[in-house]
Write a protein that holds these residues in place. Structure first.
Motif, mmCIF file in Angstrom:
data_model
loop_
_atom_site.group_PDB
_atom_site.id
_atom_site.type_symbol
_atom_site.label_atom_id
_atom_site.label_comp_id
_atom_site.label_asym_id
_atom_site.label_seq_id
_atom_site.Cartn_x
_atom_site.Cartn_y
_atom_site.Cartn_z
ATOM 1 N N TRP A 1 0.829 -1.102 0.115
ATOM 2 C CA TRP A 1 0.004 0.156 0.081
ATOM 3 C C TRP A 1 0.937 1.119 -0.121
ATOM 4 N N ALA A 2 0.823 1.870 -1.025
ATOM 5 C CA ALA A 2 1.749 3.252 -0.962
ATOM 6 C C ALA A 2 0.931 4.289 -2.047
ATOM 7 N N PRO A 3 -0.086 4.828 -1.254
ATOM 8 C CA PRO A 3 -1.144 5.981 -1.965
ATOM 9 C C PRO A 3 -0.310 7.027 -2.737
ATOM 10 N N ASN A 4 0.879 7.543 -2.162
ATOM 11 C CA ASN A 4 1.380 8.710 -2.641
ATOM 12 C C ASN A 4 2.269 8.330 -3.556
ATOM 13 N N ALA A 5 2.623 6.851 -4.147
ATOM 14 C CA ALA A 5 3.662 6.592 -5.186
ATOM 15 C C ALA A 5 2.913 6.636 -6.340
ATOM 16 N N ASP A 6 4.009 7.019 -7.389
ATOM 17 C CA ASP A 6 3.619 7.085 -9.009
ATOM 18 C C ASP A 6 3.964 5.776 -9.611
ATOM 19 N N LYS A 7 5.303 5.279 -9.502
ATOM 20 C CA LYS A 7 5.477 3.866 -9.764
ATOM 21 C C LYS A 7 6.326 3.173 -8.855
ATOM 22 N N MET A 8 6.622 1.847 -9.011
ATOM 23 C CA MET A 8 7.024 0.921 -8.016
ATOM 24 C C MET A 8 7.600 -0.261 -8.678
ATOM 25 N N TYR A 9 9.126 -0.478 -8.486
ATOM 26 C CA TYR A 9 9.608 -1.605 -8.959
ATOM 27 C C TYR A 9 10.062 -2.647 -7.951
ATOM 28 N N LEU A 10 10.234 -3.752 -8.379
ATOM 29 C CA LEU A 10 10.897 -4.570 -7.508
ATOM 30 C C LEU A 10 12.481 -4.876 -7.942
ATOM 31 N N ILE A 11 13.389 -4.674 -7.112
ATOM 32 C CA ILE A 11 14.893 -4.547 -7.453
ATOM 33 C C ILE A 11 15.374 -5.625 -6.733
ATOM 34 N N GLY A 12 16.640 -6.210 -7.165
ATOM 35 C CA GLY A 12 17.342 -7.068 -6.244
ATOM 36 C C GLY A 12 18.472 -7.523 -7.068
ATOM 37 N N GLU A 13 19.028 -9.043 -6.451
ATOM 38 C CA GLU A 13 20.041 -9.615 -7.407
ATOM 39 C C GLU A 13 19.447 -10.016 -8.585
ATOM 40 N N PHE A 14 18.305 -10.326 -8.664
ATOM 41 C CA PHE A 14 17.791 -10.995 -9.943
ATOM 42 C C PHE A 14 17.600 -9.802 -11.105
ATOM 43 N N SER A 15 17.635 -8.762 -10.864
ATOM 44 C CA SER A 15 17.615 -7.467 -11.759
ATOM 45 C C SER A 15 18.896 -6.573 -11.747
ATOM 46 N N ASN A 16 20.027 -7.294 -10.964
ATOM 47 C CA ASN A 16 21.285 -6.325 -10.959
ATOM 48 C C ASN A 16 20.792 -5.220 -10.176
ATOM 49 N N TRP A 17 19.984 -5.048 -9.335
ATOM 50 C CA TRP A 17 19.562 -3.773 -8.423
ATOM 51 C C TRP A 17 19.374 -2.811 -9.397
ATOM 52 N N GLN A 18 18.608 -3.017 -10.410
ATOM 53 C CA GLN A 18 18.238 -2.040 -11.504
ATOM 54 C C GLN A 18 16.759 -2.225 -11.741
ATOM 55 N N GLU A 19 16.214 -0.949 -12.025
ATOM 56 C CA GLU A 19 14.669 -1.193 -12.362
ATOM 57 C C GLU A 19 14.559 -1.567 -13.663
ATOM 58 N N GLN A 20 13.527 -2.668 -13.743
ATOM 59 C CA GLN A 20 13.246 -3.266 -15.176
ATOM 60 C C GLN A 20 11.803 -3.404 -15.304
ATOM 61 N N THR A 21 11.394 -3.195 -16.468
ATOM 62 C CA THR A 21 9.958 -3.106 -16.771
ATOM 63 C C THR A 21 9.171 -4.501 -16.479
ATOM 64 N N ASN A 22 9.813 -5.624 -16.503
ATOM 65 C CA ASN A 22 9.158 -7.009 -16.038
ATOM 66 C C ASN A 22 8.987 -7.042 -14.659
ATOM 67 N N TYR A 23 9.403 -5.902 -13.794
ATOM 68 C CA TYR A 23 9.587 -5.975 -12.373
ATOM 69 C C TYR A 23 8.774 -4.792 -11.869
ATOM 70 N N GLN A 24 8.089 -4.290 -12.813
ATOM 71 C CA GLN A 24 7.400 -3.054 -12.534
ATOM 72 C C GLN A 24 5.866 -3.428 -11.826
ATOM 73 N N PHE A 25 5.442 -2.878 -10.916
ATOM 74 C CA PHE A 25 4.259 -3.238 -10.062
ATOM 75 C C PHE A 25 2.926 -2.379 -10.941
ATOM 76 N N GLU A 26 1.934 -2.972 -11.041
ATOM 77 C CA GLU A 26 0.486 -2.541 -11.341
ATOM 78 C C GLU A 26 0.081 -1.679 -10.166
ATOM 79 N N ARG A 27 -0.376 -0.429 -10.749
ATOM 80 C CA ARG A 27 -1.315 0.173 -9.735
ATOM 81 C C ARG A 27 -2.477 -0.107 -9.719
ATOM 82 N N ILE A 28 -3.231 -0.902 -8.613
ATOM 83 C CA ILE A 28 -4.608 -1.376 -8.626
ATOM 84 C C ILE A 28 -5.376 -0.281 -7.478
#
Length: 670
Positions: A64-91
């Motif tokens: 839950w992040a009502p003030n957020a515009d975008k959100m990404y999951l980053i980690g070892e699996f993405s080399n700690w970079q934002e990637q489109t396939n790890y972008q959240f959908e705002r619901i």
């Protein structure tokens, strides 16, 4: 119309405040109705929806992040970079959701969220994550994937019980071993749990379980509400510890910190979605003026959902048997109770109270007992708020017990300001036994609070520098003799004259030396005082063993006789001139001679007709005493005068000694 409230029967001084009490009670019932159409337990399931979960095909993570515009999951699996396939959908309702194939993440992967908000962005640890680890080199915290294929197998759930009188062993996992480093759940289970069992305590209170970035905070600056501190081990190892305690018939309660939260933004939730008031107040109430932390806004339903779900989570996932709520006084008042002396009832009802926090605490206690009727809740509260440990139906907040926080302060003040020969036994009894009639309390002579750096444990106050060179049993030292005797008397007085439960901080039962000081810059990051020196009590040549034996037999007496279950404490003798105090509780007669120099022969104590058997004697040699009382004798009461129905039992009372006798009715003599 004002409903009749039972707490007013117990305390008629509340009569003028019935309207406010009823209004607070109604607010809790109305809020519950607003939040759920079924039960609080059904509402408090946020941990099943938010956070990282698996189904048969996907990983699903929600925040839950009502003030957020975008959100990404980053980690070892993405080399700690934002990637489109790890972008959240705002619901809906400010929620963000991401679904990933199971192959995308694996056990122990590190991850964070990268959140964009108007005018900025930042890396964040998920609010609802259940595992957080710190990099040993960079000291940076990350969330960690922790989803075992098989659920933990609880083997001893059938052993879980609820004790009428909790005998609480307050413990900190990290400082529970003798090594100069951080202890683990596994070490506690293997090395410390057996000691607690042998000591006779029936409840363990674990501190510092919720993840906190600064080790020296004693766990009170929480960053991740749902994560068991990884510095002590894995979730499974904590569960193994709790299951092992249950196998021994020991309840395990947790220190829960919902009174404030850490200010750190990288580890905590203070500015999670770029808004400083997502979970906390937006005005001057946001920061705690004394604790350098953030204050929750209990008026927001989303905050209630977070905290109530947190309550249920630890009961459900880790099988804790309840909670000790930290900082309740701070929650109850806008000024955190810092500018009030609480000398009048008006201070509990004058509009300076946080009605939202009062509502939250009422709901939290209802949830605890709704989810597990055998669970207990204990309030750390020092203002004396009326009804704190009364049921909601009676007009209270629903805690099972309040901590008797004034008792350790009283002992410290007495030791510091009054010579032994001037101790007033009547005043001691009053201070120990004075409590609200409708409430149950947990009494204690000292907890971790009294041993923090800058303060002193009871034994150190009594013995001071002699602790370092005169605690061997062959040593003759009057200062140590005095300290040993008073340490036993203070603890037995506290147990017998107050409360419906008892608490001890680990090591204090044997007079653990010195103070508690966690590693910090000021002590060159030393662990010397952030550990427990069990080798001292295990050394048969030292007097720590004597204190431990007394504490063990004192606790065994309560386990055997259950005298603190008896609500009425009858003071049958208060001889201020000679410093003799006698207290009758259930079938036990406690007799204390606090006189530092005078022993008394053939001293008469008012007593019921019958005989009395000595069952505990603080002067026994094995307790570090002088064996001045013959433990094999039976004592028969005698009429005060010919044909009198009033009896006395006549005793030899050595100086600085406590004797406990069990009453046996006259008819059982023959």
């Amino acid at each position: 119309m004002i409903k009749h409230l039972k707490i007013v029967d117990s305390d008629p001084m509340l009569y003028n405040y019935q309207y406010v009490i009823q209004k607070r009670l109604n607010a809790a019932f109305q809020k519950e109705k607003e939040l759920t159409e079924t039960t609080l337990s059904a509402f408090a399931n946020g941990h099943h929806y938010y956070g990282l979960h698996q189904d048969s095909e996907n990983w699903i993570i929600r925040e839950w992040a009502p003030n957020a515009d975008k959100m990404y999951l980053i980690g070892e699996f993405s080399n700690w970079q934002e990637q489109t396939n790890y972008q959240f959908e705002r619901i809906a309702n400010g929620n963000f959701e991401l679904k990933l194939p199971l192959a995308s993440l694996k056990q122990a992967d590190l991850y964070k969220l990268l959140i964009y908000w108007p005018g900025g962005k930042g890396e964040r640890i998920p609010v609802w994550c259940t595992r957080v680890v710190q990099d040993p080199d960079t000291l940076i915290y990350s969330a960690q994937v922790w989803q075992n294929e098989k659920p933990f197998e609880w083997k001893f759930d059938t052993n879980r019980v609820k004790y009428k009188s909790p005998l609480i062993y307050e413990a900190h996992i990290g400082m529970a071993t003798e090594k100069e480093s951080v202890g683990t759940y596994k070490e506690f289970r293997e090395l410390v749990l057996p000691r607690i069992h042998r000591a006779g305590y029936n409840t363990i209170q674990l501190m510092a379980i919720q993840e906190h970035p600064y080790y020296g905070s004693f766990g009170y600056h929480v960053s991740s509400l749902f994560a068991a501190s990884s510095r002590f081990g894995t979730p499974e190892e904590l569960k193994q510890l709790i299951d092992a305690a249950h196998s021994l018939g020991i309840m395990v309660i947790m220190d829960i910190v919902h009174s404030h939260a850490v200010k750190n933004e990288l580890e905590g939730i203070g500015n999670f979605d770029g808004s400083p008031h997502q979970f906390f107040h937006a005005n001057e109430r946001r920061e705690h003026i004394a604790w350098d932390s953030l204050c929750y806004n209990y008026g927001k339903n989303e905050v209630l959902h977070l905290l109530l779900s947190n309550i249920k989570y630890w009961l459900e996932e880790y099988h804790f048997d309840g909670y000790r709520f930290d900082g309740v006084t701070s929650m109850l008042y806008y000024d955190h109770g810092l500018s009030r002396d609480f000398t009048s009832y008006e201070m509990y009802f004058d509009g300076g109270q946080d009605e939202d926090a009062i509502c939250y605490l009422s709901l939290a206690n209802k949830l605890i007992h709704e989810y597990n009727p055998n669970a207990i809740s204990v309030a750390e509260e020092m203002s004396g708020y009326p009804g704190l440990a009364s049921s909601l139906e009676d007009g209270g907040l629903g805690f099972d017990f309040r901590l008797a926080m004034g008792i350790p302060d009283y002992w410290i003040k007495l030791i510091k300001e009054t010579h032994d020969e001037d101790w007033n036994v009547g005043n001691i009894f009053y201070e120990l036994s004075n409590k609200r009639a409708e409430e149950k309390t947990i009494s204690y002579a000292e907890s971790h609070d009294q041993a923090l750096v800058g303060d002193q444990t009871l034994i150190f106050r009594l013995i001071e520098k002699s602790m370092y060179d005169s605690m061997d049993k062959s040593s003759v030292n009057l200062v140590v003799d005095r300290g040993i005797a008073l340490h036993k008397l203070i603890r037995l007085l506290t147990l017998s004259c107050s409360g419906n439960g008892y608490l001890n901080f680990m090591g204090n039962e044997f007079g653990h030396p010195e103070w508690i000081d966690f590693p910090r810059l000021g002590n060159n990051w030393s662990y010397k005082h952030a550990r427990r020196q069990w080798s001292l009590v295990d050394n048969h040549l030292l007097r720590f063993e004597d204190l431990n034996e007394f504490d063990k037999d004192m606790i065994a007496l309560q386990n055997r006789e259950e005298f603190i279950n008896e609500p009425y404490i009858n003071c049958v003798q208060s001889d201020e001139q000679n410093q003799i105090l006698a207290v009758l509780r259930k079938d036990l007669l406690f007799v204390f001679n606090l006189n530092p120099s005078e022993s008394f022969t053939y001293y008469g104590i008012p007593a019921k007709s019958g005989k009395y058997q000595l069952v505990l004697n603080s002067d026994e040699k094995k307790y570090g005493g002088f064996d001045r009382v013959d433990g094999s004798l039976l004592y028969y009461s005698k009429p005060e005068a010919s044909m009198s129905k009033n009896h006395r039992v006549y005793l030899y009372l050595p100086s600085r000694t406590a004797l406990v006798f069990k009453y046996i009715p006259s008819k059982s003599i023959f």
